[in-house]
Design a protein around this motif. Structure first.
Motif, short mmCIF file in Angstrom:
data_model
loop_
_atom_site.label_atom_id
_atom_site.label_comp_id
_atom_site.label_asym_id
_atom_site.label_seq_id
_atom_site.Cartn_x
_atom_site.Cartn_y
_atom_site.Cartn_z
N PRO A 5 0.74 -1.24 -0.05
CA PRO A 5 0.04 0.02 -0.01
C PRO A 5 0.75 1.32 0.07
N ASN A 6 2.24 1.14 0.29
CA ASN A 6 2.75 2.39 0.15
C ASN A 6 3.57 2.61 -1.01
N PRO A 36 -1.41 6.92 -4.45
CA PRO A 36 -2.49 6.24 -4.37
C PRO A 36 -3.34 6.61 -3.21
N ALA A 37 -2.76 6.98 -2.11
CA ALA A 37 -3.32 7.03 -0.81
C ALA A 37 -4.47 7.97 -1.00
N GLY A 38 -5.87 7.22 -0.15
CA GLY A 38 -6.86 8.05 -0.48
C GLY A 38 -7.67 8.06 -1.80
N GLU A 56 -11.09 5.58 -10.10
CA GLU A 56 -10.59 6.93 -10.65
C GLU A 56 -9.16 7.00 -10.66
N LEU A 57 -8.36 6.40 -9.93
CA LEU A 57 -6.89 6.42 -10.03
C LEU A 57 -6.49 5.75 -11.39
N VAL A 58 -6.88 4.79 -11.53
CA VAL A 58 -6.66 3.86 -12.92
C VAL A 58 -7.03 4.91 -14.31
N LYS A 59 -8.11 5.43 -14.05
CA LYS A 59 -8.46 6.22 -15.13
C LYS A 59 -7.58 7.51 -15.17
N GLU A 60 -7.23 8.21 -14.22
CA GLU A 60 -6.03 9.12 -14.19
C GLU A 60 -5.05 8.65 -14.91
#
Length: 247
Positions: free
Chosen positions: A183-184, A222-224, A229-233
């Motif tokens: 996760p880090n 990626p935190a939060g 939405e992250l993958v689309k970004e």
């Protein structure tokens, strides 16, 4: 003209590429047996440097641009579009200090000089696409190794190579799975341009005078963030470079 020159010099490229793989098969074995992971990785890095040389036999040129100040004390998930097998050696060589691992088809771990040995013992994930449980387990093990060793990985979330340069939709599966175990990890998009043009007439008859471009883009924490939405970004960031002047 590019096609004709590429066809003329393709056999020279293939001979050089194959010879490097043959020569480094015993070198990798010896390094792994005598020096473990560190020595083996060094041999793989050197091998991939020499694998870049045959690109120039067909007058194809490599540009790798990384202006990002990336950490070496935390895992990194490099997320890139995928256009051909010629994406791989530059990524391995130019990302060598980040210990970048790949997720590969398990079929590739057999009968390919140097490549199969590296996939077996290099620390990546070798997945059976017909076995979802095995695939998930291997990717999770990779995520754990990344977390334990501050290694990185390169993911091609399109799933398959683009034969025209036009990107396919990014999938969330691999990125989400690795983030569960690491996760880090920092997420870093990479835009790959023009390698599809190198093989537009097939793997045997290569195209000449193609500028292969690799651009490391702005990292994303990626935190939060919602994974979708992250993958689309990430997809939009890469697409803005790859498809800006696609012909």
């Amino acid at each position: 003209m590019k096609r004709i020159i590429g066809h003329i010099f393709s056999p020279l490229h293939h001979l050089g590429f194959f010879l490097v793989l043959i020569i480094f098969q015993p070198i990798q074995w010896l390094c792994y047996k005598l020096g473990g992971y560190k020595a083996h990785k060094s041999s793989v890095d050197i091998m991939n440097f020499f694998l870049l040389i045959p690109y120039y036999f067909v007058f194809d040129f490599i540009s790798f641009k990384n202006e990002q100040n990336l950490p070496i004390d935390r895992p990194i998930i490099f997320v890139a579009n995928h256009q051909s097998m010629y994406d791989i050696p530059p990524l391995i060589y130019f990302l060598r200090k980040y210990h970048a691992k790949f997720i590969s088809k398990i079929e590739l771990t057999k009968n390919i000089p140097s490549i199969s040995f590296n996939l077996k013992y290099g620390g990546g994930a070798n997945i059976d696409r017909s076995d979802k449980k095995q695939s998930l387990g291997e990717i999770m093990k990779l995520g754990q190794r990344m977390r334990d060793n501050n290694w990185s990985t390169v993911i091609f979330p399109e799933g398959t190579r683009s034969k025209t340069g036009k990107m396919k939709e990014f999938q969330i599966g691999g990125i989400a799975t690795i983030l569960k175990k690491a996760p880090n990890a920092l997420i870093v998009p990479i835009a790959i341009e023009n390698s599809w043009k190198m093989v537009r007439y097939g793997l045997f008859w290569l195209n000449a005078f193609i500028p292969l471009k690799f651009t490391v883009l702005t990292p994303i924490e990626p935190a939060g963030k919602d994974i979708v939405e992250l993958v689309k970004e990430l997809e939009i960031a890469v697409k803005n470079v790859v498809e800006k002047d696609l012909d």
